[in-house]
Structures are given as C-alpha cells and as structure tokens.
Design a protein around this motif. Structure first.
Motif, PDB file in Angstrom:
ATOM      1  N   ALA A  48       0.758  -1.315   0.089  1.00 35.61           N
ATOM      2  CA  ALA A  48       0.005   0.140   0.030  1.00 35.61           C
ATOM      3  C   ALA A  48       0.902   1.021  -0.046  1.00 35.61           C
ATOM      4  O   ALA A  48       1.970   1.260   0.533  1.00 35.61           O
ATOM      5  CB  ALA A  48      -1.013  -0.083   1.193  1.00 35.61           C
ATOM      6  N   VAL A  49       0.251   2.487  -0.528  1.00 40.16           N
ATOM      7  CA  VAL A  49       1.027   3.684  -0.494  1.00 40.16           C
ATOM      8  C   VAL A  49       1.708   4.008   0.638  1.00 40.16           C
ATOM      9  O   VAL A  49       2.754   4.299   0.543  1.00 40.16           O
ATOM     10  CB  VAL A  49       0.453   4.532  -1.321  1.00 40.16           C
ATOM     11  CG1 VAL A  49       1.023   5.847  -1.417  1.00 40.16           C
ATOM     12  CG2 VAL A  49      -0.070   4.328  -3.057  1.00 40.16           C
ATOM     13  N   ARG A  50       0.815   4.101   1.547  1.00 39.17           N
ATOM     14  CA  ARG A  50       1.381   4.638   2.900  1.00 39.17           C
ATOM     15  C   ARG A  50       2.197   3.889   3.441  1.00 39.17           C
ATOM     16  O   ARG A  50       3.116   4.215   4.193  1.00 39.17           O
ATOM     17  CB  ARG A  50       0.035   4.715   3.784  1.00 39.17           C
ATOM     18  CG  ARG A  50      -0.938   5.963   3.446  1.00 39.17           C
ATOM     19  CD  ARG A  50      -2.135   6.264   4.370  1.00 39.17           C
ATOM     20  NE  ARG A  50      -2.968   7.299   3.946  1.00 39.17           N
ATOM     21  CZ  ARG A  50      -2.540   8.731   4.076  1.00 39.17           C
ATOM     22  NH1 ARG A  50      -1.421   8.872   4.521  1.00 39.17           N
ATOM     23  NH2 ARG A  50      -3.340   9.384   3.456  1.00 39.17           N
ATOM     24  N   GLU A  51       2.159   2.431   3.316  1.00 34.89           N
ATOM     25  CA  GLU A  51       2.972   1.328   4.117  1.00 34.89           C
ATOM     26  C   GLU A  51       4.355   1.553   3.371  1.00 34.89           C
ATOM     27  O   GLU A  51       5.488   1.649   3.972  1.00 34.89           O
ATOM     28  CB  GLU A  51       2.689   0.122   3.762  1.00 34.89           C
ATOM     29  CG  GLU A  51       1.445  -0.448   4.601  1.00 34.89           C
ATOM     30  CD  GLU A  51       1.283  -1.878   4.461  1.00 34.89           C
ATOM     31  OE1 GLU A  51       1.781  -2.376   3.547  1.00 34.89           O
ATOM     32  OE2 GLU A  51      -0.190  -2.533   4.960  1.00 34.89           O
ATOM     33  N   LEU A  52       4.442   1.632   2.115  1.00 37.61           N
ATOM     34  CA  LEU A  52       5.772   1.925   1.495  1.00 37.61           C
ATOM     35  C   LEU A  52       6.277   3.488   1.682  1.00 37.61           C
ATOM     36  O   LEU A  52       7.623   3.541   2.119  1.00 37.61           O
ATOM     37  CB  LEU A  52       5.743   1.661  -0.066  1.00 37.61           C
ATOM     38  CG  LEU A  52       6.955   1.860  -0.712  1.00 37.61           C
ATOM     39  CD1 LEU A  52       8.117   0.846  -0.384  1.00 37.61           C
ATOM     40  CD2 LEU A  52       6.752   1.681  -2.429  1.00 37.61           C
ATOM     41  N   ALA A  53       5.400   4.470   1.847  1.00 35.07           N
ATOM     42  CA  ALA A  53       5.881   5.761   2.073  1.00 35.07           C
ATOM     43  C   ALA A  53       6.448   5.593   3.405  1.00 35.07           C
ATOM     44  O   ALA A  53       7.574   6.456   3.766  1.00 35.07           O
ATOM     45  CB  ALA A  53       4.758   6.552   1.991  1.00 35.07           C
ATOM     46  N   GLU A  54       5.861   5.157   4.454  1.00 36.32           N
ATOM     47  CA  GLU A  54       6.364   4.985   5.744  1.00 36.32           C
ATOM     48  C   GLU A  54       7.783   4.367   5.800  1.00 36.32           C
ATOM     49  O   GLU A  54       8.733   4.731   6.570  1.00 36.32           O
ATOM     50  CB  GLU A  54       5.148   4.215   6.749  1.00 36.32           C
ATOM     51  CG  GLU A  54       5.721   4.264   8.456  1.00 36.32           C
ATOM     52  CD  GLU A  54       4.820   3.660   9.146  1.00 36.32           C
ATOM     53  OE1 GLU A  54       4.979   3.368  10.308  1.00 36.32           O
ATOM     54  OE2 GLU A  54       3.766   3.581   8.610  1.00 36.32           O
ATOM     55  N   ALA A  55       8.040   3.329   5.228  1.00 34.22           N
ATOM     56  CA  ALA A  55       9.278   2.351   5.191  1.00 34.22           C
ATOM     57  C   ALA A  55      10.312   3.208   4.441  1.00 34.22           C
ATOM     58  O   ALA A  55      11.406   3.092   4.818  1.00 34.22           O
ATOM     59  CB  ALA A  55       8.993   1.135   4.383  1.00 34.22           C
ATOM     60  N   LEU A  56       9.917   3.962   3.715  1.00 35.43           N
ATOM     61  CA  LEU A  56      11.122   4.875   2.770  1.00 35.43           C
ATOM     62  C   LEU A  56      11.153   6.328   3.577  1.00 35.43           C
ATOM     63  O   LEU A  56      12.257   6.963   3.090  1.00 35.43           O
ATOM     64  CB  LEU A  56      10.717   5.073   1.506  1.00 35.43           C
ATOM     65  CG  LEU A  56      10.406   3.744   0.618  1.00 35.43           C
ATOM     66  CD1 LEU A  56      10.039   4.230  -0.819  1.00 35.43           C
ATOM     67  CD2 LEU A  56      11.778   2.897   0.257  1.00 35.43           C
ATOM     68  N   GLY A  57      10.193   6.640   4.523  1.00 34.17           N
ATOM     69  CA  GLY A  57      10.413   8.005   4.905  1.00 34.17           C
ATOM     70  C   GLY A  57      10.318   8.996   4.165  1.00 34.17           C
ATOM     71  O   GLY A  57      10.899  10.062   4.245  1.00 34.17           O
ATOM     72  N   VAL A  58       9.191   8.766   3.298  1.00 33.22           N
ATOM     73  CA  VAL A  58       8.880   9.820   2.310  1.00 33.22           C
ATOM     74  C   VAL A  58       7.239  10.001   2.250  1.00 33.22           C
ATOM     75  O   VAL A  58       6.521   9.386   2.940  1.00 33.22           O
ATOM     76  CB  VAL A  58       9.014   9.404   0.935  1.00 33.22           C
ATOM     77  CG1 VAL A  58      10.538   9.280   0.664  1.00 33.22           C
ATOM     78  CG2 VAL A  58       8.381   8.221   0.445  1.00 33.22           C
ATOM     79  N   SER A  59       6.695  10.917   1.613  1.00 34.92           N
ATOM     80  CA  SER A  59       5.327  11.368   1.774  1.00 34.92           C
ATOM     81  C   SER A  59       4.619  10.416   0.876  1.00 34.92           C
ATOM     82  O   SER A  59       5.105   9.944  -0.122  1.00 34.92           O
ATOM     83  CB  SER A  59       5.005  12.775   1.354  1.00 34.92           C
ATOM     84  OG  SER A  59       5.104  12.785  -0.046  1.00 34.92           O
ATOM     85  N   PRO A  60       3.520   9.824   1.199  1.00 35.15           N
ATOM     86  CA  PRO A  60       2.582   9.205   0.321  1.00 35.15           C
ATOM     87  C   PRO A  60       2.679   9.808  -1.175  1.00 35.15           C
ATOM     88  O   PRO A  60       2.417   9.213  -2.254  1.00 35.15           O
ATOM     89  CB  PRO A  60       1.081   9.074   1.018  1.00 35.15           C
ATOM     90  CG  PRO A  60       1.429   9.646   2.536  1.00 35.15           C
ATOM     91  CD  PRO A  60       2.523  10.339   2.258  1.00 35.15           C
ATOM     92  N   ALA A  61       2.353  10.903  -1.264  1.00 31.47           N
ATOM     93  CA  ALA A  61       2.497  11.744  -2.617  1.00 31.47           C
ATOM     94  C   ALA A  61       3.568  11.373  -3.525  1.00 31.47           C
ATOM     95  O   ALA A  61       3.364  11.027  -4.746  1.00 31.47           O
ATOM     96  CB  ALA A  61       2.132  13.179  -2.398  1.00 31.47           C
ATOM     97  N   THR A  62       4.615  11.015  -2.726  1.00 33.13           N
ATOM     98  CA  THR A  62       5.984  10.843  -3.764  1.00 33.13           C
ATOM     99  C   THR A  62       5.892   9.632  -4.161  1.00 33.13           C
ATOM    100  O   THR A  62       6.185   9.191  -5.169  1.00 33.13           O
ATOM    101  CB  THR A  62       7.248  10.899  -2.583  1.00 33.13           C
ATOM    102  OG1 THR A  62       7.318  12.242  -2.105  1.00 33.13           O
ATOM    103  CG2 THR A  62       8.261  10.664  -3.189  1.00 33.13           C
ATOM    104  N   VAL A  63       5.425   8.564  -3.208  1.00 39.92           N
ATOM    105  CA  VAL A  63       5.081   7.204  -3.577  1.00 39.92           C
ATOM    106  C   VAL A  63       4.170   7.010  -4.783  1.00 39.92           C
ATOM    107  O   VAL A  63       4.257   6.437  -5.823  1.00 39.92           O
ATOM    108  CB  VAL A  63       4.787   6.232  -2.796  1.00 39.92           C
ATOM    109  CG1 VAL A  63       4.273   4.670  -2.993  1.00 39.92           C
ATOM    110  CG2 VAL A  63       5.847   6.272  -1.577  1.00 39.92           C
ATOM    111  N   SER A  64       3.128   7.806  -4.638  1.00 37.84           N
ATOM    112  CA  SER A  64       1.823   7.666  -5.731  1.00 37.84           C
ATOM    113  C   SER A  64       2.518   8.301  -7.276  1.00 37.84           C
ATOM    114  O   SER A  64       2.188   7.928  -8.054  1.00 37.84           O
ATOM    115  CB  SER A  64       0.726   8.713  -5.268  1.00 37.84           C
ATOM    116  OG  SER A  64       0.330   8.013  -4.122  1.00 37.84           O
ATOM    117  N   GLY A  65       3.101   9.487  -6.967  1.00 38.26           N
ATOM    118  CA  GLY A  65       4.030   9.872  -8.204  1.00 38.26           C
ATOM    119  C   GLY A  65       4.732   9.142  -8.828  1.00 38.26           C
ATOM    120  O   GLY A  65       4.779   8.829  -9.914  1.00 38.26           O
ATOM    121  N   ALA A  66       5.531   8.117  -8.331  1.00 45.39           N
ATOM    122  CA  ALA A  66       6.439   7.041  -8.561  1.00 45.39           C
ATOM    123  C   ALA A  66       5.656   5.811  -9.338  1.00 45.39           C
ATOM    124  O   ALA A  66       5.872   5.582 -10.606  1.00 45.39           O
ATOM    125  CB  ALA A  66       7.191   6.470  -7.591  1.00 45.39           C
TER     126      ALA A  66
END
Length: 482
Positions: free
Chosen positions: A48-66
């Motif tokens: 999930a976007v929020r799970e990966l964002a938390e693991a990477l230490g970035v915002s969910p918007a950054t993961v969604s953009g990727a």
C-alpha cells in the motif's frame, strides 16, 4: 491469508532495501530496475502507498507519483483499493490506443476500422515531386522552420496572421511537438471529448492531467470548458473545423462562446485541423482573437496522401522556437522537396478540382451508408451527414457490437479509444468503398441495438443517458429526421 501477508512483507522489505534514491523519480527508476531484472516478478502486488511511504521515510504523494510514472511505462497497473500490481517489464512507452487497431486478416468481408482517405481520390504526386526536387536550397544543412514557397502558399490560405509557421512531418508530429513544448508532467490539459486516439496517447506519454470537455453537434460544450478553466489548464485542445471522429463542426455561435470563456485566461489553444482541405467548410481558428497563444495545425495527409508526410503549424514565436529546439534533437527540419511539392500542388487549379471531387465522393459514401442504416431502422442525427471519413454510431454495448460484427466478418473501431469518459460508440470508416452495403448496414444495426429489433427501441434515447435525446432515434417512423 498468512502466505499473502508473508509475501506482502517480503515485497515491502525488498523495496525498502532496493530503493536508494528516495525521490519520486528515484523510486520509479529503482523499482523499474528491480522489475526488469526479475527481482520483483510480474504479478506481484505492491505494498500500500502509505506502508511503502512509511518504510522509505517519504510522503505518500511521492510514492503515488512514482507509481504514476511506472504506469506510464506499463510496468505496473491498478490504483486505489484494488492495489498496484506488476504487469510487465517492457519498459517502453507505447501509443497503446493507436496500436490497438489490429490486423483482422485478409478474409474480412468489410474492414471499416480505419477512417482513411481513398488513394484513388488523391492528387497525382509525380509532377509535384519533380517540381519539389528543383527547389532552391536543396541538400542544404541550414535548419529552417518552413521553406519560403510553402510559407507564402500558406499565408494566403491561413485563417489568421500568425507570428510564425513551422513545417512538420505530419499532423500528429505537429501535435506532439506543440504539446511537448507547452505541457510539463502533471500539467492540466482540457481536451475536447471524444478526440483522436493519438492525442490521448501523446498526453498520456507526457504525463498530463487530462480533463474532458464533451462536445455536442455545435462543438465543445461551453459549460464543460468553463468548468475545466477553473483548474487553470495550460492547454485547451480541440478540432476547429471538421471533427475527425463525429463529423461535426464548431458553429459560429459556439466559436464566440468559447472565445468569451478563454478571454482573460492564460490557457494556450491548440487546434488540430486533421482533415485539412478535404473538409467541406473553410478553415476557422481562435487565432483570429488570440494569435499570441494559439497553435493551429493543418495536415495534408488526408488531402494529398500520407506519404507526402507533411503538416503546417502556426504558433507564437516563442512556441515555434521551442518546437524547433525539440526538432534539433532529431530530424531538424522537414524535407524541402516535400514542402516545395505541397506548395506547387496548392497553386494548381487541377488540385482544387481533384479535392472537390474527393469531397463529393466521400459525401456519397457516407450518406449511402447512413441511408441504408435508416432503412434498417437506425436513424442517426443530421450532423452525421455533415462531413468526415467515418460515422460515429451510438451502441448499447461496445463489446457486444464488436463481437457481433466480427462474427460477420466486419471490423470497426471501438469508441472507448477516443473517449476520456466513455459513452458506448463504434466508429465506422467510410473513406474507402464499401461492398455489400445492405448486408453491412443490417449487421451494424443489429450490433448497435444489442440484438433487439429496431421496433422495440422506442426508449432508445434512454439507453444512452450521457447523450442528449436529439442525438439519435430508432424506428422507421423517425426516418424523416435524417
């Protein structure tokens, strides 16, 4: 369930370790490398976007953009609650709507999937190319936007006086170059809906945020353009003369309404005149009012043939310079031979006669099919008779229509490829001669009505709720409306 949780944890751990650059582009590049190497297999569900964002230490918007970038390259698919899945490792952007037009084999009874001109109705290119080979500056490496003969020929035929002309290798290259110059990834672009499939492919490739501006028989609907302009689009893209999909046109009143809405905005206007000189109406442009932000494109592929491979674009000087800069990464300029050939053709009285005859033949073919459809109970709106190389037919189900026609050896183009927000249609090409009109028309009516007899279609308008009630009618009692 436990296995699924374990797999999800493994994928999350793998991504957290393998993603080194934790920016939007960095995440996209590192995940793409893992997919291509096989470290992440096709069919894998991503965290999930929020799970990966938390693991990477970035915002969910950054993961969604990727994920959005990876979807563009067809490496992942899906969104929202259904999740993101790895769907391939090709890693190449493709115009999927355009390339989805399949080859139906040589045994088709009628291939009506292509809305293309008849080569037999095009001017003879032989004399024109001989004249083109004598053009001044032949084989020079001097880069120029347009040759002097073609610029002079177009200036007297253009609907307004632009700052610059540019010759390009066809209409869609012109559209691509203009949008590449004007549109950054994430930019909002308002687009007439339906539109050409390649325009939607181009915008997807550029990463644009596309907003639908539905059209009716008079052109793009003002209320939808007004709504789109509230989001400050960088471009409004539409077809100012004959609409290549529906065959409609923009009325004078609608032109005034669109101009009034665009007044006071910074939105650039891109006009695609794809039919060019085989259109029955004269060229029109909002450039008459907004020359400082209008790009007007006229293709010669439909009138002179696709192998002439030529279009002319007018644009503000700054946009024309940007187009030239992009072209300098590749061809640099369009063949002077082709430009001179087109200029010569435009000045020949015989060319005007050939194009007038072509318009007459296309009208005969279009009306013949429409009349046969009416004979079988499917009455299309008067605008269907106007112009163009195809007929835009509403259907109850695109899937049913395509399967029904294919079973009878008839190929048409599904309407969803032309839509931003789909309304069921099929596009039927009429540019080439159609044999067995009676049989073809009967099959199209059967396909369009979902297999129901036309007499049972009293509530046909209700079957297409997105369309105004006047769009079409069914039943022999309404044939006089055509």
């Amino acid at each position: 369930m436990q296995n699924a949780d374990t797999d999800d944890t493994k994928t999350l751990t793998l991504l957290a370790r393998g993603i080194r650059k934790r920016t939007m582009q960095g995440i996209a590049l590192d995940v793409a490398a893992m997919i291509r190497s096989g470290a992440i297999a096709v069919g894998t569900k991503m965290p999930a976007v929020r799970e990966l964002a938390e693991a990477l230490g970035v915002s969910p918007a950054t993961v969604s953009g990727a994920w959005k970038q990876l979807r563009t390259y067809r490496l992942v698919s899906g969104a929202g609650r259904n999740g993101i899945w790895v769907c391939g490792d090709q890693g190449a952007v493709r115009p999927t709507r355009f390339e989805s037009v399949g080859h139906y084999g040589d045994q088709m009874a009628a291939d009506l999937s292509m809305a293309v001109p008849d080569p037999a109705l095009a001017p003879d290119l032989g004399p024109a190319l001989l004249m083109g080979a004598k053009t001044a500056g032949l084989n020079s490496y001097r880069r120029e936007m347009i040759s002097a003969p073609l610029r002079d020929a177009m200036a007297s035929r253009w609907p307004y006086r632009p700052e610059a002309f540019v010759a390009t290798n066809g209409g869609f290259e012109a559209v691509y170059l203009a949008l590449q110059t004007l549109v950054l990834p994430g930019s909002v672009v308002a687009v007439e809906d339906p539109t050409a499939v390649r325009i939607l492919d181009i915008l997807e490739k550029l990463g644009a945020n596309v907003i639908s501006v539905p059209r009716d028989s008079h052109g793009p609907k003002p209320e939808f353009l007004a709504r789109a302009l509230k989001q400050q689009p960088v471009v409004f893209l539409y077809q100012p003369r004959t609409h290549s999909v529906t065959g409609g046109f923009v009325s004078d009143e609608r032109f005034d309404q669109l101009a009034g809405l665009l007044e006071g905005t910074d939105t650039a206007i891109v006009e695609d005149d794809g039919l060019g000189d085989i259109a029955v109406r004269p060229a029109k442009s909002l450039g008459e009012r907004f020359s400082n932000r209008t790009v007007h494109i006229r293709s010669f592929s439909k009138s002179f043939g696709p192998d002439l491979r030529l279009a002319v674009m007018s644009a503000p000087a700054k946009v024309a310079d940007g187009v030239l800069a992009y072209r300098n990464f590749g061809a640099g300029w369009t063949s002077r031979i082709l430009q001179a050939a087109a200029a010569w053709l435009l000045d020949q009285p015989e060319t005007a006669r050939v194009l007038a005859h072509a318009r007459e033949v296309y009208a005969q073919r279009r009306i013949a099919l429409i009349d046969h459809l009416a004979k079988h109970g499917l009455v299309l709106p008067p605008t269907s008779r106007e112009d163009g190389l195809c007929i835009w037919i509403p259907v109850e189900s695109e899937r049913y229509a395509l399967v029904t026609l294919a079973a009878r050896g008839i190929a048409v183009h599904p309407g969803d490829r032309f839509h931003i927000e789909n309304v069921p249609h099929v596009r039927v090409g009429i540019g080439l001669p159609i044999d067995n009109l009676e049989t073809v028309a009967a099959a199209i009516v059967l396909a369009a009505t979902g297999g129901k007899p036309p007499a049972s279609q009293a509530g046909a308008a209700a079957a297409y709720p997105r369309q105004p009630a006047s769009v079409f009618s069914m039943g022999r009692n309404n044939q006089s409306k055509s």
